[in-house]
Design a protein around this motif. Structure first.
Motif, mmCIF file in Angstrom:
data_model
loop_
_atom_site.group_PDB
_atom_site.id
_atom_site.type_symbol
_atom_site.label_atom_id
_atom_site.label_comp_id
_atom_site.label_asym_id
_atom_site.label_seq_id
_atom_site.Cartn_x
_atom_site.Cartn_y
_atom_site.Cartn_z
ATOM 1 N N MET A 5 0.807 -1.221 0.000
ATOM 2 C CA MET A 5 0.000 0.000 0.000
ATOM 3 C C MET A 5 0.842 1.273 0.000
ATOM 4 O O MET A 5 0.315 2.363 -0.188
ATOM 5 N N GLY A 6 2.151 1.126 0.246
ATOM 6 C CA GLY A 6 3.008 2.312 0.197
ATOM 7 C C GLY A 6 3.561 2.767 1.532
ATOM 8 O O GLY A 6 3.937 3.922 1.700
ATOM 9 N N LEU A 7 3.583 1.846 2.512
ATOM 10 C CA LEU A 7 4.148 2.155 3.822
ATOM 11 C C LEU A 7 5.458 1.390 3.956
ATOM 12 O O LEU A 7 5.473 0.170 3.856
ATOM 13 N N SER A 8 6.533 2.126 4.192
ATOM 14 C CA SER A 8 7.815 1.430 4.266
ATOM 15 C C SER A 8 8.570 1.885 5.508
ATOM 16 O O SER A 8 8.417 3.021 5.941
ATOM 17 N N GLN A 9 9.370 0.994 6.077
ATOM 18 C CA GLN A 9 10.092 1.350 7.297
ATOM 19 C C GLN A 9 11.586 1.051 7.171
ATOM 20 O O GLN A 9 11.967 -0.016 6.697
ATOM 21 N N VAL A 10 12.400 2.002 7.608
ATOM 22 C CA VAL A 10 13.836 1.758 7.774
ATOM 23 C C VAL A 10 14.019 1.423 9.254
ATOM 24 O O VAL A 10 13.923 2.303 10.098
ATOM 25 N N PRO A 11 14.255 0.151 9.583
ATOM 26 C CA PRO A 11 14.224 -0.216 10.991
ATOM 27 C C PRO A 11 15.424 0.296 11.774
ATOM 28 O O PRO A 11 16.458 0.639 11.202
ATOM 29 N N GLU A 12 15.234 0.349 13.084
ATOM 30 C CA GLU A 12 16.303 0.754 13.988
ATOM 31 C C GLU A 12 17.502 -0.191 13.823
ATOM 32 O O GLU A 12 17.332 -1.409 13.731
ATOM 33 N N GLY A 13 18.692 0.369 13.766
ATOM 34 C CA GLY A 13 19.888 -0.462 13.650
ATOM 35 C C GLY A 13 20.106 -1.012 12.252
ATOM 36 O O GLY A 13 20.747 -2.032 12.069
ATOM 37 N N ARG A 14 19.542 -0.350 11.259
ATOM 38 C CA ARG A 14 19.693 -0.638 9.811
ATOM 39 C C ARG A 14 19.139 -1.975 9.362
ATOM 40 O O ARG A 14 18.418 -2.046 8.373
ATOM 41 N N ARG A 15 19.555 -3.085 10.066
ATOM 42 C CA ARG A 15 19.061 -4.425 9.715
ATOM 43 C C ARG A 15 19.171 -4.735 8.225
ATOM 44 O O ARG A 15 18.221 -5.236 7.613
ATOM 45 N N MET B 228 13.224 1.721 -2.488
ATOM 46 C CA MET B 228 12.986 0.840 -3.634
ATOM 47 C C MET B 228 11.543 0.319 -3.704
ATOM 48 O O MET B 228 11.093 -0.148 -4.739
ATOM 49 N N SER B 229 10.806 0.381 -2.585
ATOM 50 C CA SER B 229 9.417 -0.073 -2.636
ATOM 51 C C SER B 229 8.490 1.032 -3.157
ATOM 52 O O SER B 229 7.291 0.838 -3.242
ATOM 53 N N ARG B 230 9.053 2.191 -3.504
ATOM 54 C CA ARG B 230 8.258 3.361 -3.889
ATOM 55 C C ARG B 230 7.210 3.705 -2.841
ATOM 56 O O ARG B 230 6.007 3.701 -3.126
ATOM 57 N N PRO B 231 7.656 3.991 -1.635
ATOM 58 C CA PRO B 231 6.673 4.256 -0.575
ATOM 59 C C PRO B 231 6.010 5.620 -0.753
ATOM 60 O O PRO B 231 6.583 6.525 -1.343
ATOM 61 N N LYS B 232 4.784 5.710 -0.229
ATOM 62 C CA LYS B 232 4.158 7.018 -0.105
ATOM 63 C C LYS B 232 4.590 7.617 1.227
ATOM 64 O O LYS B 232 4.818 8.804 1.340
ATOM 65 N N GLU C 265 17.164 -5.141 -4.240
ATOM 66 C CA GLU C 265 16.117 -5.946 -4.889
ATOM 67 C C GLU C 265 15.055 -6.373 -3.870
ATOM 68 O O GLU C 265 13.861 -6.387 -4.174
ATOM 69 N N MET C 266 15.482 -6.713 -2.672
ATOM 70 C CA MET C 266 14.525 -7.095 -1.632
ATOM 71 C C MET C 266 13.621 -5.916 -1.302
ATOM 72 O O MET C 266 12.440 -6.089 -1.015
ATOM 73 N N GLY C 267 14.175 -4.714 -1.343
ATOM 74 C CA GLY C 267 13.358 -3.522 -1.110
ATOM 75 C C GLY C 267 12.247 -3.406 -2.134
ATOM 76 O O GLY C 267 11.152 -2.930 -1.847
ATOM 77 N N ALA C 268 12.522 -3.871 -3.352
ATOM 78 C CA ALA C 268 11.533 -3.782 -4.438
ATOM 79 C C ALA C 268 10.711 -5.054 -4.530
ATOM 80 O O ALA C 268 10.077 -5.310 -5.555
ATOM 81 N N PHE C 269 10.684 -5.851 -3.473
ATOM 82 C CA PHE C 269 10.066 -7.176 -3.545
ATOM 83 C C PHE C 269 8.612 -7.154 -4.005
ATOM 84 O O PHE C 269 8.171 -8.026 -4.739
ATOM 85 N N ILE D 253 14.711 13.385 -0.279
ATOM 86 C CA ILE D 253 13.696 12.352 -0.511
ATOM 87 C C ILE D 253 12.303 12.945 -0.325
ATOM 88 O O ILE D 253 11.380 12.696 -1.090
ATOM 89 N N ASN D 254 12.173 13.779 0.699
ATOM 90 C CA ASN D 254 10.891 14.421 0.970
ATOM 91 C C ASN D 254 10.490 15.339 -0.185
ATOM 92 O O ASN D 254 9.324 15.374 -0.586
ATOM 93 N N GLN D 255 11.500 16.053 -0.731
ATOM 94 C CA GLN D 255 11.196 16.937 -1.866
ATOM 95 C C GLN D 255 10.816 16.143 -3.122
ATOM 96 O O GLN D 255 10.107 16.640 -3.979
ATOM 97 N N ASP D 256 11.280 14.885 -3.194
ATOM 98 C CA ASP D 256 10.856 14.013 -4.297
ATOM 99 C C ASP D 256 9.394 13.596 -4.151
ATOM 100 O O ASP D 256 8.855 12.888 -5.003
ATOM 101 N N GLY D 257 8.758 13.942 -3.025
ATOM 102 C CA GLY D 257 7.338 13.663 -2.861
ATOM 103 C C GLY D 257 7.008 12.547 -1.882
ATOM 104 O O GLY D 257 5.872 12.080 -1.843
ATOM 105 N N ILE D 258 8.001 12.102 -1.117
ATOM 106 C CA ILE D 258 7.724 11.042 -0.159
ATOM 107 C C ILE D 258 7.511 11.658 1.234
ATOM 108 O O ILE D 258 8.324 12.447 1.706
ATOM 109 N N THR D 259 6.382 11.313 1.844
ATOM 110 C CA THR D 259 6.081 11.786 3.187
ATOM 111 C C THR D 259 6.955 11.033 4.189
ATOM 112 O O THR D 259 7.227 9.849 3.985
#
Ligand SMILES: Nc1ncnc2c1ncn2[C@@H]1O[C@H](COP(=O)(O)OP(=O)(O)OP(=O)(O)O)[C@@H](O)[C@H]1O
Ligand SMILES: [Mg+2]
Lengths: 292, 234
Positions: free
Chosen positions: B76-86, B150-154, B98-102, B180-186
């Protein structure tokens, strides 16, 4: 010398079967961190399926093999859904005990349905062994080793390059983060069980061609040895399972030839203990720490 | 765009979130600041459906997402960069992206986005084939951000992207967040580095032991006496 080579070939034969079964243990462990003790009994399920297809229904070998694969996959996937999935967030020991329970359930169900008397596995191929001077290779050996190697190479290619294979690696490494990538980990886990059980189905068919007696507990010993092979190679590591399988098979067959037939299990366990003492993560296990 | 209404979250008997309500509007950068253990990561994991909430409602683009599995949210367009990079340490930089674009199947567009990520993070391009586990901490943070894009999040949620980075690198990361925000990502940004987070954010919320205790524009909170004392060192 020829005894040695003949035994080496025998070792590769059983070893490749151990390797096929070990892959199921190691792939499942990699992703859900569960030792699926029922995996050995999937061999038995595949064997009875094949016997029924061949002897009772009179199907040809390729269809019987296909039936064994399908039924093994079905059992594996159902066992995961019914027995393991509800326990995924419970302590590790709960699912381990459940796995032992599933194993006992399968063995006892087979005992009730088919009885304790071993059933013969029909002879499928009757091709004379190939001879080079004093070395002889039976057709079944040749078939088993080459089928196993083809399957392992294919699996390795699938895991390293396909999208689903990469998802399996990602989920094995970090379950939660895999979810954050949008990977449906339930599908990935189902696929892992399915592949492991398909390999066990093929392994079971090859096993029965070499040891043609089908009984309710027939899966225990090859299952246990394949599990040891997986640990020996490094549990969770796919090439490790393959290597472990071959090492086990060869060690077992050379011990039988040169030391004693009754000692072969002891030697195999001895090798496991020595390897694990020297390298607790198994032959191909990494001991390096990772950056955090 | 995102709206949380009276969220409670428990770990066993311990309540980590108490009636959390806030919202994020399209195009905004919203920061959540708070001390260790305040519940910041818990909020992100509640939104990503990694940990179930016990009561309340989470709306994304006016749809309730309470009962959706994590992978649906990414779709749906929700993506998370988790704590500690992972990052996936045994996979290459390329495979991590590629996994980001899964969830996507448009391989041409994925290729384009990969170039766009490399434009933001040239250092990743040089290390395409390298195993992610062998990257430096800063590079891993860049990879984790690139992977999420890479998931094209909103809506992109980031959990302490500045953790453990040198001041220079922190500045670089924050500049990129702004790009990134200026590219239109909230953006929903969780940070301990309150100074940076507040100066970047349009609006911010202050979290203390599982409750939101203050909210306002980034500027206003930077002037706030209590916030200055507690989070900005006086
Ligand atoms: N998996 C868990 N099991 C039990 N308690 C947890 C778990 N995760 C977090 N907690 C507890 O919930 C509270 C909030 O934790 P959370 O990780 O959300 O804090 P945070 O604000 O992100 O902190 P930090 O800045 O240190 O990352 C803490 O008291 C923590 O101990
Ligand atoms: Mg946190």
């Amino acid at each position: 010398m020829s005894l040695f080579l003949n035994q080496l070939i025998n070792g590769l034969h059983v070893g490749s079967i151990y390797a096929l079964i070990a892959l199921g243990y190691t792939m499942v462990y990699g992703i859900v961190k569960l030792i699926n003790f029922a995996h050995g009994d999937i061999i038995m399920v595949g064997a009875y399926t094949a016997v029924i297809a061949l002897a009772t229904l009179g199907w040809s070998a390729p269809f019987a093999l296909l039936a064994a694969i399908v039924i093994c996959v079905l059992f594996g996937v159902l066992i995961e859904r019914i027995a393991y999935k509800p326990l995924r967030s419970s302590p590790r020991i709960s699912s381990l005990i459940t796995a032992i329970g599933v194993s006992m359930l399968l063995q006892n169900a087979a005992l009730i349905i088919f009885g304790a008397q071993p059933q013969p596995f029909p002879t499928i191929v009757n091709i004379a062994p190939i001879r080079f001077n004093s070395i002889q290779i039976s057709f079944i050996t040749l078939l088993t080793v080459s089928v196993s190697i083809i399957l392992m190479v294919t699996l390795q290619g699938f895991i390293s390059s396909s999208k689903a294979g990469k998802a399996m690696r990602a989920a094995s490494e970090d379950y939660t983060t895999a979810q954050l990538m949008g990977i449906n980990v339930n599908t990935t886990i189902t696929l892992t069980f399915a592949i492991g059980c398909a390999l066990a189905g093929i392994g079971s068919f090859l096993f029965c061609m070499a040891y043609p007696a089908v009984s309710p507990t027939m899966g225990s010993l090859p299952g246990l040895k394949a599990f040891i092979a997986a640990v020996l190679g490094g549990i969770g590591i796919i090439p490790g399972a393959m290597l472990g399988g071959f090492v086990m098979g060869v060690a077992e067959s050379l011990t039988k030839a040169y030391i004693s037939t009754t000692m072969s299990d002891a030697v195999v366990y001895g090798i496991l203990i020595i390897v694990l003492l020297a390298k607790p993560t198994g032959l191909l296990g990494k001991t390096t720490s990772e950056k955090v | 765009m995102l709206k949380l209404q009276e969220i409670d979250l428990f770990y066993g008997a311990i309540q980590a979130l108490r009636s959390i309500s806030f919202h994020v509007q399209p195009g905004e950068i919203v920061s959540l600041i708070g001390a260790n253990g305040a519940g910041k990561s818990s909020i992100l994991n509640a939104i990503s459906a990694i940990h179930p909430i016990s009561s309340g409602e989470i709306l994304f683009e006016n749809h309730s997402i309470n009962k959706l599995p994590p992978f649906r949210l990414v779709e749906m367009g929700l993506s998370q960069v988790p704590e500690g990079r992972r990052v996936f340490s045994k996979m290459s930089v390329l495979e991590n992206l590629e996994m980001g674009a899964f969830t996507r199947n448009d391989s041409l567009e994925i290729q384009k986005d990969m170039e766009m990520v490399f434009a933001h993070f040239p250092r990743l391009k040089e290390r395409k084939k390298q195993l992610a586990g062998t990257l430096s901490g800063g590079e891993q943070q860049m990879l984790a951000m690139g992977r999420a894009i890479m998931s094209r999040p909103k809506l992109l949620m980031m959990d302490e992207p500045s953790m453990g980075l040198s001041p220079l690198l922190v500045q670089e990361i924050f500049d990129i967040i702004s790009e990134i925000n200026q590219d239109g990502i909230t953006i929903l940004l969780v940070e301990q580095n309150a100074q940076m987070a507040l100066s970047l954010a349009h609006r911010a919320y202050v979290l203390e032991t599982g409750r939101i205790i203050k909210s306002g524009t980034g500027q206003a909170l930077m002037q706030d006496e209590d916030v200055r004392k507690a989070y900005l060192g006086g």
